[in-house]
Scaffold this motif. Sequence first.
Motif, mmCIF file in Angstrom:
data_model
loop_
_atom_site.group_PDB
_atom_site.id
_atom_site.type_symbol
_atom_site.label_atom_id
_atom_site.label_comp_id
_atom_site.label_asym_id
_atom_site.label_seq_id
_atom_site.Cartn_x
_atom_site.Cartn_y
_atom_site.Cartn_z
ATOM 1 N N GLU A 60 -104.947 11.309 -33.765
ATOM 2 C CA GLU A 60 -103.808 12.205 -33.586
ATOM 3 C C GLU A 60 -103.397 12.833 -34.912
ATOM 4 O OE1 GLU A 60 -100.809 9.891 -31.762
ATOM 5 O OE2 GLU A 60 -101.819 9.782 -29.813
ATOM 6 N N VAL A 61 -103.422 12.024 -35.984
ATOM 7 C CA VAL A 61 -103.024 12.573 -37.285
ATOM 8 C C VAL A 61 -104.017 13.638 -37.735
ATOM 9 C CG1 VAL A 61 -102.770 12.010 -39.726
ATOM 10 C CG2 VAL A 61 -101.721 10.548 -38.014
ATOM 11 N N ASP A 62 -105.332 13.379 -37.484
ATOM 12 C CA ASP A 62 -106.318 14.418 -37.801
ATOM 13 C C ASP A 62 -106.008 15.699 -37.044
ATOM 14 O OD1 ASP A 62 -107.684 12.836 -39.559
ATOM 15 O OD2 ASP A 62 -109.113 12.086 -38.070
ATOM 16 N N GLY A 63 -105.674 15.514 -35.759
ATOM 17 C CA GLY A 63 -105.300 16.692 -34.977
ATOM 18 C C GLY A 63 -104.062 17.367 -35.532
ATOM 19 N N VAL A 64 -103.083 16.538 -35.958
ATOM 20 C CA VAL A 64 -101.853 17.106 -36.536
ATOM 21 C C VAL A 64 -102.182 17.865 -37.813
ATOM 22 C CG1 VAL A 64 -99.668 16.502 -37.643
ATOM 23 C CG2 VAL A 64 -100.318 15.403 -35.515
ATOM 24 N N VAL A 65 -103.076 17.291 -38.630
ATOM 25 C CA VAL A 65 -103.462 17.973 -39.875
ATOM 26 C C VAL A 65 -104.069 19.332 -39.555
ATOM 27 C CG1 VAL A 65 -105.039 17.904 -41.834
ATOM 28 C CG2 VAL A 65 -103.755 15.859 -41.208
ATOM 29 N N ASN A 66 -104.978 19.349 -38.576
ATOM 30 C CA ASN A 66 -105.603 20.628 -38.194
ATOM 31 C C ASN A 66 -104.562 21.600 -37.659
ATOM 32 O OD1 ASN A 66 -108.143 19.661 -38.902
ATOM 33 N ND2 ASN A 66 -108.538 18.827 -36.856
ATOM 34 N N VAL A 106 -101.337 21.593 -38.230
ATOM 35 C CA VAL A 106 -100.446 22.034 -39.311
ATOM 36 C C VAL A 106 -101.144 23.051 -40.202
ATOM 37 C CG1 VAL A 106 -99.212 21.269 -41.380
ATOM 38 C CG2 VAL A 106 -99.042 19.949 -39.274
ATOM 39 N N SER A 107 -102.447 22.826 -40.452
ATOM 40 C CA SER A 107 -103.193 23.787 -41.268
ATOM 41 C C SER A 107 -103.231 25.143 -40.580
ATOM 42 C CB SER A 107 -104.612 23.265 -41.510
ATOM 43 O OG SER A 107 -104.583 22.054 -42.237
ATOM 44 N N ASP A 108 -103.540 25.118 -39.266
ATOM 45 C CA ASP A 108 -103.532 26.378 -38.517
ATOM 46 C C ASP A 108 -102.140 27.001 -38.530
ATOM 47 O OD1 ASP A 108 -106.173 25.941 -37.969
ATOM 48 O OD2 ASP A 108 -105.834 25.112 -35.967
#
Length: 521
Positions: free
Chosen positions: A57-63, A65-67
């Motif tokens: 989930e954090v990886d998804g959040v990072v992606n 947030v980056s987007d």
Amino acid sequence: MPSNEIESVGADRRPGEDDQRAVANAEGAVAAVRTAAETVDDQLASIDDRAAAQATEVDGVVNEVSDLSATIEEVAASADQVAKRSTEAADRAGDGRAAAADAMDVVQTVQETSEELAAEVRRLDERIDTIETALAGIDDIAEQTNMLALNASIEAARAGGDGSADGFAVVADEIKSLAAESQTQADTIENALEDVRAAADETIAQLEATTSEIERGADHVAAAMDEFDAVADTVEETASDIQSVSTATDDLADSSETIAARSEDVADRASEIEGDISRIRDARGEQTVMLREVEDALSTVDSDRRGRDRIPTGRPGLDERCGGGLVEGGQSVVQHGDAAADDLVASLVVAALTNGRAVSLTLPETLDRGTLDAAFDGTDESLAAALADDRLFVLDAFDAWRDGPGVYDLTSAALGAVNRETDRRRDRPLVVVGNIAGEIAVLGERQARAARYENDDSVFTATDTVVNVVDESTVPDALAAFYVGAADQVFRVEARGGTRRVTVSESPEPAGTTSRHTGER
């Protein structure tokens, strides 16, 4: 079981009895550790799953947030462009407002000039009226002159052929000629004045129409100026708002970058947690191997306990499945959950009494006097006699029984004092039927946990037997695991589809051993 304050009655111990008690407690401790370790394994697995899910989930959040950060930056750039265009529009609106103001000035000048011209034409019209009045006077003079000439001719005719009459006639003719010429000139002037009047009237009408149009134009220009003012104000406000949005967007972009960086840190930490959990799991595997080795060693040391004499349970079918009954001098457990075990406990008490033992019974909360009294049916014993003869000692932790011979209310009497009194009055080997839920109710869970390890030192004689009743619904798992692990036998009472089943197992069981059971309705 009752507290460790029960003292020995002085009977000789068997060789190695202390070691055997220590082994039993060690087995219980190992079982408790195993149960706790299994719980830890389950929790570690759950934590591992959650950590992995969190990392994903954090990886998804990072992606995300980056987007989001990229999108915010695009919005910020667009907002800057819109702000610039809005500023340009505000400037142009200001120019338009200035041009409209100049046009308004020109219109007002034209309007003033038209009004002055109309006034001059009106004054000309007034002069024409004056000239017409004068012409009217000339016409009157011409008519009068004609009348005089006519009268002169008439008078000359009356005078006859006199020379004076001829002269008078000549004058009359001249006057008449002048009058006619004056009339002609007056007519010409009048015609010209009529043309001038018509032209002046038409000019006045056009000037009035022009003035009206100029006034309407002035109104339109004034309205346009008001609109330009409103547009300019709106554009200025929009430009200011967009600038604020642009500033806020820039701040949001900075914040999103910070969040992205922190999310990456969280992702890294989640990965580190996964690694830690993996290392903990490896350590747990090693611990499991060591526990198995300890269990094997304890099982070897414990082998002589299984050859002891047995005390019947009062249920022949059950005795057949547990090698003849309770292990004398050993420790057993009656374990139950939803299914009641009161009748089994009552049978164990009566069987111990009829086989020459004394019984110390810490009452399960649901075991009433009637159930225990009914268990004596068909025997030569009775509940009243056992209580009166100091062969049965009832320890009531829940104030369920009334006071009487052999009954001790633990809600008002100290457990240690009751145990000392029981030890003083008994004259035979003792079967101690303990109730762990009762101990927790009297001592509290922490002290009950501590007391389980202290029952080794000079408390039991070689022939004293312990049966602990463990209610799974109230006794913590780790504490229950200790008593089950330390027991020579475990009697588990279960209810399955309307049939109550008592399962008997040796603890610890040799590898490959299956539990034996008997079914009861």
